[in-house]
Write a protein that holds these residues in place. Structure first.
Motif, PDB file in Angstrom:
ATOM      1  N   ILE A  61       0.846  -1.206   0.000  1.00 28.65           N
ATOM      2  CA  ILE A  61       0.000   0.000   0.000  1.00 28.65           C
ATOM      3  C   ILE A  61       0.873   1.245   0.000  1.00 28.65           C
ATOM      4  O   ILE A  61       0.618   2.212  -0.728  1.00 28.65           O
ATOM      5  CB  ILE A  61      -0.939   0.003   1.225  1.00 28.65           C
ATOM      6  CG1 ILE A  61      -1.995  -1.097   1.098  1.00 28.65           C
ATOM      7  CG2 ILE A  61      -1.633   1.369   1.372  1.00 28.65           C
ATOM      8  CD1 ILE A  61      -2.807  -1.323   2.357  1.00 28.65           C
ATOM      9  N   TRP A  62       1.922   1.220   0.801  1.00 26.52           N
ATOM     10  CA  TRP A  62       2.823   2.370   0.916  1.00 26.52           C
ATOM     11  C   TRP A  62       3.521   2.671  -0.410  1.00 26.52           C
ATOM     12  O   TRP A  62       3.526   3.813  -0.879  1.00 26.52           O
ATOM     13  CB  TRP A  62       3.857   2.104   2.015  1.00 26.52           C
ATOM     14  CG  TRP A  62       4.886   3.184   2.143  1.00 26.52           C
ATOM     15  CD1 TRP A  62       4.689   4.481   2.521  1.00 26.52           C
ATOM     16  CD2 TRP A  62       6.283   3.060   1.860  1.00 26.52           C
ATOM     17  NE1 TRP A  62       5.879   5.175   2.504  1.00 26.52           N
ATOM     18  CE2 TRP A  62       6.866   4.333   2.110  1.00 26.52           C
ATOM     19  CE3 TRP A  62       7.097   2.005   1.447  1.00 26.52           C
ATOM     20  CZ2 TRP A  62       8.239   4.557   1.937  1.00 26.52           C
ATOM     21  CZ3 TRP A  62       8.454   2.230   1.282  1.00 26.52           C
ATOM     22  CH2 TRP A  62       9.002   3.494   1.525  1.00 26.52           C
ATOM     23  N   THR A  63       4.090   1.641  -1.050  1.00 28.16           N
ATOM     24  CA  THR A  63       4.797   1.881  -2.311  1.00 28.16           C
ATOM     25  C   THR A  63       3.826   2.209  -3.442  1.00 28.16           C
ATOM     26  O   THR A  63       4.177   2.969  -4.354  1.00 28.16           O
ATOM     27  CB  THR A  63       5.656   0.668  -2.706  1.00 28.16           C
ATOM     28  OG1 THR A  63       4.841  -0.511  -2.750  1.00 28.16           O
ATOM     29  CG2 THR A  63       6.791   0.464  -1.732  1.00 28.16           C
ATOM     30  N   ASP A  64       2.620   1.670  -3.392  1.00 20.67           N
ATOM     31  CA  ASP A  64       1.603   2.016  -4.388  1.00 20.67           C
ATOM     32  C   ASP A  64       1.307   3.511  -4.327  1.00 20.67           C
ATOM     33  O   ASP A  64       1.294   4.207  -5.356  1.00 20.67           O
ATOM     34  CB  ASP A  64       0.333   1.196  -4.118  1.00 20.67           C
ATOM     35  CG  ASP A  64      -0.775   1.478  -5.132  1.00 20.67           C
ATOM     36  OD1 ASP A  64      -0.490   2.050  -6.191  1.00 20.67           O
ATOM     37  OD2 ASP A  64      -1.943   1.120  -4.840  1.00 20.67           O
ATOM     38  N   ARG A  65       1.095   4.025  -3.134  1.00 23.95           N
ATOM     39  CA  ARG A  65       0.832   5.454  -2.973  1.00 23.95           C
ATOM     40  C   ARG A  65       2.058   6.296  -3.300  1.00 23.95           C
ATOM     41  O   ARG A  65       1.944   7.405  -3.839  1.00 23.95           O
ATOM     42  CB  ARG A  65       0.362   5.721  -1.541  1.00 23.95           C
ATOM     43  CG  ARG A  65      -1.059   5.232  -1.275  1.00 23.95           C
ATOM     44  CD  ARG A  65      -1.453   5.425   0.160  1.00 23.95           C
ATOM     45  NE  ARG A  65      -2.876   5.145   0.372  1.00 23.95           N
ATOM     46  CZ  ARG A  65      -3.446   4.969   1.550  1.00 23.95           C
ATOM     47  NH1 ARG A  65      -2.694   5.049   2.648  1.00 23.95           N
ATOM     48  NH2 ARG A  65      -4.734   4.733   1.640  1.00 23.95           N
ATOM     49  N   LEU A  66       3.227   5.779  -2.976  1.00 24.16           N
ATOM     50  CA  LEU A  66       4.465   6.510  -3.212  1.00 24.16           C
ATOM     51  C   LEU A  66       4.683   6.766  -4.706  1.00 24.16           C
ATOM     52  O   LEU A  66       5.282   7.762  -5.096  1.00 24.16           O
ATOM     53  CB  LEU A  66       5.640   5.704  -2.640  1.00 24.16           C
ATOM     54  CG  LEU A  66       6.967   6.433  -2.421  1.00 24.16           C
ATOM     55  CD1 LEU A  66       6.814   7.517  -1.358  1.00 24.16           C
ATOM     56  CD2 LEU A  66       8.050   5.439  -2.006  1.00 24.16           C
ATOM     57  N   THR A  67       4.162   5.868  -5.541  1.00 27.56           N
ATOM     58  CA  THR A  67       4.352   5.995  -6.989  1.00 27.56           C
ATOM     59  C   THR A  67       3.099   6.513  -7.695  1.00 27.56           C
ATOM     60  O   THR A  67       2.948   6.335  -8.905  1.00 27.56           O
ATOM     61  CB  THR A  67       4.753   4.638  -7.592  1.00 27.56           C
ATOM     62  OG1 THR A  67       3.788   3.636  -7.202  1.00 27.56           O
ATOM     63  CG2 THR A  67       6.124   4.221  -7.110  1.00 27.56           C
ATOM     64  N   GLY A  68       2.194   7.164  -6.936  1.00 27.82           N
ATOM     65  CA  GLY A  68       1.041   7.818  -7.550  1.00 27.82           C
ATOM     66  C   GLY A  68      -0.260   7.061  -7.510  1.00 27.82           C
ATOM     67  O   GLY A  68      -1.286   7.562  -7.986  1.00 27.82           O
ATOM     68  N   GLY A  69      -0.283   5.870  -6.942  1.00 35.85           N
ATOM     69  CA  GLY A  69      -1.517   5.107  -6.834  1.00 35.85           C
ATOM     70  C   GLY A  69      -2.320   5.503  -5.616  1.00 35.85           C
ATOM     71  O   GLY A  69      -1.884   6.319  -4.792  1.00 35.85           O
ATOM     72  N   SER A  70      -3.498   4.914  -5.476  1.00 38.25           N
ATOM     73  CA  SER A  70      -4.380   5.235  -4.354  1.00 38.25           C
ATOM     74  C   SER A  70      -4.178   4.309  -3.161  1.00 38.25           C
ATOM     75  O   SER A  70      -4.731   4.545  -2.088  1.00 38.25           O
ATOM     76  CB  SER A  70      -5.839   5.139  -4.808  1.00 38.25           C
ATOM     77  OG  SER A  70      -6.161   3.792  -5.135  1.00 38.25           O
TER      78      SER A  70
END
Length: 333
Positions: free
Chosen positions: A244-253
């Motif tokens: 979840i953290w890396t998803d958000r870090l790269t522009g995801g929700s």
């Protein structure tokens, strides 16, 4: 007489109970049932014994079929998102597995490095696709073309071999991956082959599940039950935090990162595949398989819940941001 123009009430549909990962778990339990109470039945020869003891060949066929589901076509954004979350998942799996194998003498509350890496390194991509269809966006959905690349035992094999926890040659690793690569190549070159392999996915899962069950017994399943539940919690909650953290870090929700935090039924074949190339793992293969089986069920429950929570939290934050400008306009500030 006036005609009755009322629309007849629709017939009630029968309710069906489903078990998460049931297409591999149910035949596996049937195989384990036979092996527990009638083990001699599986040794009568003919085609019965090769089926019961041929999990290595069946896993190879299973990987060939899986290769047929992998497409070369995907968008740049999907590659980025899918690559980010699955690479994070694999790195976390390897890190935890190596910590257990090297520091904890390969035993963390009954869990081995094989079980941890085998369960965490892959994901239920069918579940992922269904979840992001409900909670995610088009990029999340397209990312399944990348996340499915982690399917199969080779990630676990590479991690264990590179750390010295398993012994086999690079040729053995290539031989393990080759069925998946051939299936992938044929499916992408010939659409008709792709359709055939996709249609045969469920059937191959059932056969592999039965063969794996024939190597297990209920004592192993019950003994590994609690540790398997723990493994499922680790896969979803610990792995999910990082994805979840890396998803958000790269522009995801964060939705894709949560939806990938499951354990695939295909992961259950990993211990058998590893035991086939490294005899030292034969002793723990059945226990690891049972633990991964439990993790499949547990993550099938926890992963949708985690994703729904992330989506709800995102919606609340979005609503809060929209309310702030309205409040400023009302107060004249």
């Amino acid at each position: 007489m006036a005609e009755n123009t009322e629309t007849p009430a629709p017939a009630k549909q029968k309710k069906h109970f489903s078990i998460p990962g049931g297409n591999i778990i149910i035949p596996m339990f049937i195989g384990a049932l036979i092996n527990t109470f009638f083990p001699s039945f599986l040794k009568i020869g003919g085609f019965t014994t090769p089926l019961a003891q041929g999990s290595g060949a069946l896993v190879g066929a299973f990987l060939f079929v899986i290769g047929g589901t992998i497409s070369f076509k995907t968008t740049g954004a999907a590659v980025k998102r899918g690559g980010t979350i699955i690479l994070t998942k694999v790195i976390v799996a390897v890190a935890l597995g190596l910590f257990v194998g090297k520091v904890l003498n390969n035993n963390f509350l009954g869990l081995s490095a094989l079980a941890i890496i085998g369960a965490m390194s892959g994901a239920n991509n069918a579940m992922y696709a269904g979840i992001v269809h409900d909670f995610g966006d088009s990029v999340d959905e397209a990312a399944v073309g990348i996340t499915i690349l982690s399917v199969g035992p080779y990630v676990t094999m590479i991690a264990l071999a590179s750390s010295g926890l398993a012994q086999f040659s690079i040729v053995t690793l290539i031989a393990t991956i080759l069925p998946l690569l051939v299936g992938m190549l044929l499916a992408n070159l010939f659409p008709a082959v792709k359709k055939i392999l996709n249609d045969g996915m469920n059937a191959s899962i059932v056969v592999v599940g039965f063969a794996l069950g024939c190597t297990m017994n209920f004592q192993q399943i019950f003994v590994s039950g609690l540790s398997g539940i723990l493994l499922g919690v680790i896969v979803t909650l610990v792995g999910g935090i990082f994805t979840i953290w890396t998803d958000r870090l790269t522009g995801g929700s964060g939705v894709a990162g949560a939806a990938i935090s499951s354990c695939a039924g295909a992961n259950m074949a990993t211990p058998a595949a590893l035991a086939a190339v490294d005899a030292s793992y034969k002793a723990v293969a059945a226990t690891a398989t049972a633990q991964i089986t439990a993790a499949v069920v547990v993550t099938a429950i926890l992963t949708p819940m985690l994703t729904a929570w992330v989506a709800k939290r995102n919606a609340s934050k979005k609503a809060g941001k929209q309310d702030k400008p309205e409040m400023k306009a009302a107060t004249g500030r």
